[in-house]
Design a protein around this motif. Structure first.
Motif, PDB file in Angstrom:
ATOM      1  N   SER A  65      -2.173  16.543 -12.419  1.00 17.10           N
ATOM      2  CA  SER A  65      -2.795  17.272 -11.317  1.00 17.10           C
ATOM      3  C   SER A  65      -3.833  16.403 -10.616  1.00 17.10           C
ATOM      4  CB  SER A  65      -3.433  18.576 -11.821  1.00 17.10           C
ATOM      5  OG  SER A  65      -4.528  18.318 -12.679  1.00 17.10           O
ATOM      6  N   TYR A  66      -4.508  15.529 -11.366  1.00 18.09           N
ATOM      7  CA  TYR A  66      -5.467  14.618 -10.749  1.00 18.09           C
ATOM      8  C   TYR A  66      -4.753  13.530  -9.952  1.00 18.09           C
ATOM      9  CZ  TYR A  66      -9.676  16.568 -12.800  1.00 18.09           C
ATOM     10  OH  TYR A  66     -10.725  17.402 -13.095  1.00 18.09           O
ATOM     11  N   VAL A  67      -3.586  13.109 -10.427  1.00 18.36           N
ATOM     12  CA  VAL A  67      -2.787  12.157  -9.659  1.00 18.36           C
ATOM     13  C   VAL A  67      -2.385  12.781  -8.323  1.00 18.36           C
ATOM     14  CG1 VAL A  67      -0.615  10.867  -9.580  1.00 18.36           C
ATOM     15  CG2 VAL A  67      -1.929  10.957 -11.709  1.00 18.36           C
ATOM     16  N   TRP A 157      -7.016  -1.755  -1.391  1.00 16.83           N
ATOM     17  CA  TRP A 157      -7.195  -1.628  -2.847  1.00 16.83           C
ATOM     18  C   TRP A 157      -7.132  -0.177  -3.312  1.00 16.83           C
ATOM     19  CZ3 TRP A 157     -12.195  -4.245  -1.217  1.00 16.83           C
ATOM     20  CH2 TRP A 157     -11.951  -5.577  -0.844  1.00 16.83           C
ATOM     21  N   LEU A 158      -5.996   0.423  -3.098  1.00 18.93           N
ATOM     22  CA  LEU A 158      -5.803   1.826  -3.469  1.00 18.93           C
ATOM     23  C   LEU A 158      -6.172   2.090  -4.923  1.00 18.93           C
ATOM     24  CD1 LEU A 158      -4.738   4.697  -2.988  1.00 18.93           C
ATOM     25  CD2 LEU A 158      -2.424   3.823  -3.382  1.00 18.93           C
ATOM     26  N   TRP A 159      -5.858   1.156  -5.806  1.00 18.79           N
ATOM     27  CA  TRP A 159      -6.117   1.372  -7.233  1.00 18.79           C
ATOM     28  C   TRP A 159      -7.601   1.583  -7.525  1.00 18.79           C
ATOM     29  CZ3 TRP A 159      -9.314  -1.935  -9.924  1.00 18.79           C
ATOM     30  CH2 TRP A 159      -9.585  -3.177  -9.318  1.00 18.79           C
ATOM     31  N   THR A 160      -8.483   0.957  -6.735  1.00 22.75           N
ATOM     32  CA  THR A 160      -9.916   1.121  -6.997  1.00 22.75           C
ATOM     33  C   THR A 160     -10.365   2.553  -6.778  1.00 22.75           C
ATOM     34  OG1 THR A 160     -10.527   0.517  -4.717  1.00 22.75           O
ATOM     35  CG2 THR A 160     -10.391  -1.266  -6.343  1.00 22.75           C
ATOM     36  N   ARG A 161      -9.771   3.217  -5.794  1.00 22.92           N
ATOM     37  CA  ARG A 161     -10.206   4.588  -5.522  1.00 22.92           C
ATOM     38  C   ARG A 161      -9.437   5.622  -6.335  1.00 22.92           C
ATOM     39  NH1 ARG A 161      -8.286   2.270  -0.892  1.00 22.92           N
ATOM     40  NH2 ARG A 161      -6.439   3.149   0.130  1.00 22.92           N
ATOM     41  N   THR A 162      -8.176   5.353  -6.699  1.00 25.05           N
ATOM     42  CA  THR A 162      -7.480   6.326  -7.548  1.00 25.05           C
ATOM     43  C   THR A 162      -8.103   6.345  -8.945  1.00 25.05           C
ATOM     44  OG1 THR A 162      -5.800   4.682  -8.180  1.00 25.05           O
ATOM     45  CG2 THR A 162      -5.314   6.105  -6.292  1.00 25.05           C
ATOM     46  N   LEU A 211      -0.439   5.552 -14.741  1.00 20.28           N
ATOM     47  CA  LEU A 211       0.371   6.132 -13.673  1.00 20.28           C
ATOM     48  C   LEU A 211       0.095   5.522 -12.299  1.00 20.28           C
ATOM     49  CD1 LEU A 211       0.277   9.927 -14.636  1.00 20.28           C
ATOM     50  CD2 LEU A 211       2.217   8.376 -14.829  1.00 20.28           C
ATOM     51  N   THR A 212      -0.754   4.519 -12.237  1.00 20.13           N
ATOM     52  CA  THR A 212      -1.091   3.903 -10.953  1.00 20.13           C
ATOM     53  C   THR A 212       0.137   3.440 -10.171  1.00 20.13           C
ATOM     54  OG1 THR A 212      -3.301   3.237 -11.675  1.00 20.13           O
ATOM     55  CG2 THR A 212      -2.353   2.012  -9.837  1.00 20.13           C
ATOM     56  N   PRO A 213       1.128   2.776 -10.782  1.00 21.13           N
ATOM     57  CA  PRO A 213       2.320   2.392 -10.005  1.00 21.13           C
ATOM     58  C   PRO A 213       3.047   3.585  -9.401  1.00 21.13           C
ATOM     59  CG  PRO A 213       2.242   1.183 -12.072  1.00 21.13           C
ATOM     60  CD  PRO A 213       1.177   2.235 -12.157  1.00 21.13           C
ATOM     61  N   VAL A 214       3.078   4.696 -10.123  1.00 26.47           N
ATOM     62  CA  VAL A 214       3.710   5.916  -9.590  1.00 26.47           C
ATOM     63  C   VAL A 214       2.925   6.426  -8.383  1.00 26.47           C
ATOM     64  CG1 VAL A 214       4.388   8.283 -10.110  1.00 26.47           C
ATOM     65  CG2 VAL A 214       4.619   6.513 -11.860  1.00 26.47           C
ATOM     66  N   THR A 215       1.596   6.411  -8.495  1.00 23.77           N
ATOM     67  CA  THR A 215       0.753   6.845  -7.383  1.00 23.77           C
ATOM     68  C   THR A 215       1.000   5.985  -6.153  1.00 23.77           C
ATOM     69  OG1 THR A 215      -0.944   7.535  -8.983  1.00 23.77           O
ATOM     70  CG2 THR A 215      -1.621   7.334  -6.682  1.00 23.77           C
ATOM     71  N   GLY A 220       2.820   5.620  -0.763  1.00 23.24           N
ATOM     72  CA  GLY A 220       3.498   4.825   0.257  1.00 23.24           C
ATOM     73  C   GLY A 220       4.636   5.580   0.918  1.00 23.24           C
ATOM     74  N   TRP A 221       5.414   6.283   0.109  1.00 22.26           N
ATOM     75  CA  TRP A 221       6.547   7.040   0.658  1.00 22.26           C
ATOM     76  C   TRP A 221       6.076   8.177   1.558  1.00 22.26           C
ATOM     77  CZ3 TRP A 221       8.425  12.023   0.538  1.00 22.26           C
ATOM     78  CH2 TRP A 221       9.730  12.191   0.995  1.00 22.26           C
ATOM     79  N   LEU A 222       5.056   8.916   1.111  1.00 24.09           N
ATOM     80  CA  LEU A 222       4.571  10.049   1.895  1.00 24.09           C
ATOM     81  C   LEU A 222       3.925   9.584   3.208  1.00 24.09           C
ATOM     82  CD1 LEU A 222       3.027  12.509  -0.718  1.00 24.09           C
ATOM     83  CD2 LEU A 222       4.911  12.978   0.846  1.00 24.09           C
ATOM     84  N   LYS A 223       3.184   8.498   3.168  1.00 26.34           N
ATOM     85  CA  LYS A 223       2.572   7.999   4.403  1.00 26.34           C
ATOM     86  C   LYS A 223       3.636   7.623   5.426  1.00 26.34           C
ATOM     87  CE  LYS A 223      -1.867   6.239   2.677  1.00 26.34           C
ATOM     88  NZ  LYS A 223      -2.700   5.031   2.452  1.00 26.34           N
ATOM     89  N   ARG A 224       4.695   6.981   4.957  1.00 25.71           N
ATOM     90  CA  ARG A 224       5.775   6.627   5.878  1.00 25.71           C
ATOM     91  C   ARG A 224       6.518   7.867   6.369  1.00 25.71           C
ATOM     92  NH1 ARG A 224       6.307   2.680   1.858  1.00 25.71           N
ATOM     93  NH2 ARG A 224       8.048   3.836   0.902  1.00 25.71           N
ATOM     94  N   ALA A 225       6.728   8.816   5.470  1.00 25.18           N
ATOM     95  CA  ALA A 225       7.458  10.033   5.841  1.00 25.18           C
ATOM     96  C   ALA A 225       6.667  10.880   6.839  1.00 25.18           C
ATOM     97  CB  ALA A 225       7.781  10.852   4.597  1.00 25.18           C
ATOM     98  N   GLU A 226       5.343  10.967   6.641  1.00 29.98           N
ATOM     99  CA  GLU A 226       4.507  11.780   7.527  1.00 29.98           C
ATOM    100  C   GLU A 226       4.029  10.991   8.743  1.00 29.98           C
ATOM    101  OE1 GLU A 226       4.691  14.714   6.931  1.00 29.98           O
ATOM    102  OE2 GLU A 226       4.245  15.336   4.888  1.00 29.98           O
ATOM    103  N   GLY A 227       4.051   9.660   8.649  1.00 26.19           N
ATOM    104  CA  GLY A 227       3.675   8.825   9.782  1.00 26.19           C
ATOM    105  C   GLY A 227       2.192   8.685  10.018  1.00 26.19           C
ATOM    106  N   VAL A 228       1.358   9.064   9.018  1.00 25.25           N
ATOM    107  CA  VAL A 228      -0.095   8.972   9.198  1.00 25.25           C
ATOM    108  C   VAL A 228      -0.757   8.394   7.957  1.00 25.25           C
ATOM    109  CG1 VAL A 228      -0.245  10.906  10.818  1.00 25.25           C
ATOM    110  CG2 VAL A 228      -0.468  11.332   8.354  1.00 25.25           C
TER     111      VAL A 228
END
Length: 244
Positions: A65-67, A157-162, A211-215, A220-228
């Motif tokens: 749920s936190y992911v 650096w997405l990993w730093t904030r996740t 789980l960082t690679p999954v995140t 990445g997929w959702l950003k491309r799918a939503e375009g934002v």
């Protein structure tokens, strides 16, 4: 899929997204099931050089749920994540009321499952209240921390904030839940309470790290799918705001 465009939260106010509702549903499902199915069972695994390591079974799934919290904030921004957290809070509260009501309904003659039902679904209001408070505070702090770290790192650096947001959110979750739920009870001396808090915290943050690679893949997929790619510049970080 289009290349994501960096936008502020205000620029997408009122916009409808294709996958937001599905991510919200996944969040609520994981939250409810991890509290119902995994909360009560205590398990143990043997660790090299350490020996048996006890843990609550819910820890295997609750950190997901936190992911999802991280994914929501990173892709859709804090305001929409806040709405999801409030939705999860309402779902947990309703589940608690439903459990309390069903457990206390009169038992039909000949039915022998009441004791087992009470054991599984009869959590006391102290534990339920602690769970609600810890989830609400921890979830919101995770989202705020990630949104602010995204601004600080300019989206790099997405990993730093996740991981960093999980360190903050899970600390609040553990520091609130265990003392509120168990402090002062005969079966929970201060030493055991502290050890359990630390153990669960380390495991939750470690699970998020694994789980960082999954995140990365989902974000990445959702950003491309939503375009934002939403940045929370000028966002109202109040936990009680309703505007998205």
């Amino acid at each position: 899929m289009s290349k994501p465009v960096a936008v502020t939260a205000d620029a997408i106010a009122g916009r409808t997204f294709r996958y937001y509702d599905l991510v919200m549903a996944a969040f609520v499902v994981v939250l409810l099931l991890s509290n119902v199915i995994g909360a009560e069972k205590r398990s143990v695994i043997p660790l090299p050089a350490i020996g048996p390591w006890p843990f609550g079974a819910g820890i295997l799934f609750f950190p997901i749920s936190y992911v999802i919290d991280d994914v929501l904030t990173e892709v859709y921004g804090y305001a929409r994540t806040r709405r999801v957290i409030w939705t999860g809070f309402a779902a947990l509260a309703f589940m608690a009321v439903m459990e309390w009501t069903v457990v206390r309904l009169p038992v039909a003659p000949g039915w022998t499952g009441q004791a087992a039902y009470e054991r599984v679904f009869g959590a006391g209001w102290r534990i339920i209240g602690a769970s609600l408070i810890a989830f609400w505070v921890g979830g919101l702090l995770t989202s705020v921390a990630l949104a602010r770290l995204k601004l600080l790192t300019d989206g790099r650096w997405l990993w730093t904030r996740t991981i960093g947001s999980t360190v903050v959110g899970q600390a609040a979750d553990s520091l609130l839940f265990y003392p509120l739920a168990f402090y002062g009870l005969p079966d929970w001396p201060a030493s055991a309470l502290g050890a359990t808090m630390l153990s669960q915290y380390v495991l939750k943050v470690g699970w998020e790290t694994v789980l960082t690679p999954v995140t990365y893949a989902v974000v990445g997929w959702l950003k491309r799918a939503e375009g934002v790619d939403v940045f929370d510049r000028g966002t109202d970080f109040s936990p009680f705001g309703a505007r998205v």
